[in-house]
Design a protein around this motif. Structure first.
Motif, short mmCIF file in Angstrom:
data_model
loop_
_atom_site.label_atom_id
_atom_site.label_comp_id
_atom_site.label_asym_id
_atom_site.label_seq_id
_atom_site.Cartn_x
_atom_site.Cartn_y
_atom_site.Cartn_z
N GLY A 49 -1.33 -2.27 7.04
CA GLY A 49 -1.82 -2.77 5.76
C GLY A 49 -1.99 -1.66 4.74
N THR A 50 -2.39 -2.03 3.55
CA THR A 50 -2.54 -1.07 2.46
C THR A 50 -3.66 -0.06 2.72
N ASP A 51 -4.51 -0.34 3.73
CA ASP A 51 -5.55 0.63 4.09
C ASP A 51 -5.00 1.76 4.95
N MET A 70 -1.30 -5.33 8.66
CA MET A 70 -1.46 -6.11 7.44
C MET A 70 -1.95 -7.51 7.79
N ASN A 106 -6.06 -6.40 3.36
CA ASN A 106 -5.17 -5.23 3.18
C ASN A 106 -3.71 -5.65 3.07
N TYR A 107 -3.48 -6.80 2.47
CA TYR A 107 -2.14 -7.39 2.45
C TYR A 107 -1.52 -7.33 1.05
N LYS A 144 -1.06 -2.70 -5.63
CA LYS A 144 -1.39 -2.60 -4.20
C LYS A 144 -0.48 -1.60 -3.50
#
Length: 402
Positions: A219-221, A226, A232-233, A246
């Motif tokens: 995911g973006t973290d 994700m 966190n998508y 994002k």
């Protein structure tokens, strides 16, 4: 392409395949293969994590093979236990139907959905009945089921495992029997389910499907897979500006991972990008912009990708507010003397998935109201029409008292 070249084209970047030799033998038959992909509509939207196996499906489809896209409206009632530390709550039929309604439309952004065989697994699982379910369950043992990593961990920790969860791999495997799958694709978290599918097909006297899995998209973290529930998508139908922001937020170190899984250049392209960043020939910021443009062009258009980049640079490079800020309706009946709890506002605008995350953002100085920073997580802030709430660098909302 020769059958050997097709094997490499279709599954060359897969994490695990059971087995390449079986796929080669099927391809040598010279007939279109039936490629199964199943998705449970536990949430209404598809995100980039879903797109990883679906982009591989497109390779099969472009070569003339038949994609059997199964919407798991029956299996969603059970809940996939993959990667879960506790039993999923059961969804209502209404929730499942609502979520399923959007799946085919969103999948059409990646696949030629008209050329797919679109099926709902309630079609055969509803009619299986108690006799059929008992017969299905007789083909697998509890010992084999407890070999599954997540079940094993929960069993060792004396965490409850419902009989309902134990049924999930079996009914998902029966989908392969019902549609006569030659190949099934999925994420690495689905490997156990796909392998059970091979066993169940053998039990029903069928040639087993080839099981191919791909790495899960982080995911973006930059840490967890994700997931919409983790916040966190990147949704494939989100507005271009939201997608761009994002994607620009992902940690530099996961850029090669994203490049490998989300572009047609694969791992070779990812290695080139990584080498260029390591040598200083390319700055990670520029690589992120190119990645974001590519992804947004795929799901929207090139013009919208360019506009999203221009908007991002205007806001983040020059410190200006977005040209368009969505309204955040605030019912007047929820205000006390024109005031509302700041945490509630943050949650309402989508700035945080939970109260604790909203408090963390406030403590980190990431929340502003009309350009003034909000530092008190218990603050009851006064709001009026036109006030602008900012959470982090990407989330803006204009207050509209209703």
């Amino acid at each position: 392409m020769t059958p050997e070249e097709q094997v490499e084209h279709f599954i060359g970047d897969a994490s695990e395949v059971h087995s390449r030799e079986e796929l080669l033998a099927k391809l040598k038959l010279g007939r279109p293969l039936r490629i199964k992909y199943g998705a449970d509509p536990t949430a209404p939207d598809l995100h980039l994590g879903h797109s990883v196996p679906m982009m591989r499906l497109r390779r099969f489809q472009e070569a003339g093979h038949k994609i059997v896209f199964i919407i798991g409206d029956f299996t969603a009632r059970i809940g996939d236990p993959s990667g879960r530390s506790k039993t999923r709550p059961m969804l209502s039929r209404e929730e499942i139907e609502h979520n399923a309604a959007t799946f085919a439309e969103q999948a059409s952004k990646i696949l030629d959905i008209e050329a797919c065989e679109l099926r709902y697994n309630s079609e055969w699982l509803d009619s299986l009945g108690s006799d059929g379910m008992i017969r299905l369950a007789s083909h697998y043992t509890l010992a084999r089921m407890l070999e599954r990593d997540d079940f094993h961990r929960r069993y060792e920790a004396e965490e409850p495992i419902s009989i309902r969860e134990l049924l999930y791999p079996l009914v998902q495997a029966y989908d392969s029997v019902a549609v006569e799958a030659d190949v099934e694709v999925g994420g690495t978290d689905q490997l156990f389910n796909l392998l059970v599918g091979r066993d169940i097909m053998r039990a029903y006297g069928m040639e087993p499907q080839v099981a191919a899995t791909w790495t899960l998209l982080v995911g973006t973290d930059g840490t967890e897979k994700m997931s919409k529930s983790l916040g966190n998508y990147v949704g494939i139908t989100e507005p271009p500006q939201e997608m761009f922001g994002k994607l620009m937020s992902i940690p530099d170190e996961v850029l090669p991972h994203y490049w490998a899984l989300l572009t047609d250049e694969g791992f070779e392209g990812a290695e080139r990008i990584d080498a260029a960043m390591q040598s200083g020939d390319r700055h990670p910021m520029d690589v992120k912009k190119e990645l974001a443009r590519r992804i947004i062009t795929r799901y929207h258009s090139e013009a919208q990708a360019n506009a999203a980049q221009a908007e991002f640079e205007r806001v983040f490079s020059h410190g200006q507010k977005p040209s368009e800020i969505p309204d955040l309706p605030v019912p007047a009946c929820e205000l006390e003397d024109g005031r509302v709890w700041i945490v509630k506002l943050i949650r309402a605008c989508g700035g945080a998935p939970s109260n604790s995350e909203a408090r963390r953002l406030i403590k980190g100085g990431a929340v502003r109201l009309n350009d003034g920073r909000v530092d008190d997580e218990g603050a009851q802030v006064e709001v009026a029409d036109g006030d602008v709430l900012q959470v982090g660098k990407r989330t803006f909302a204009k207050i509209k008292v209703t």
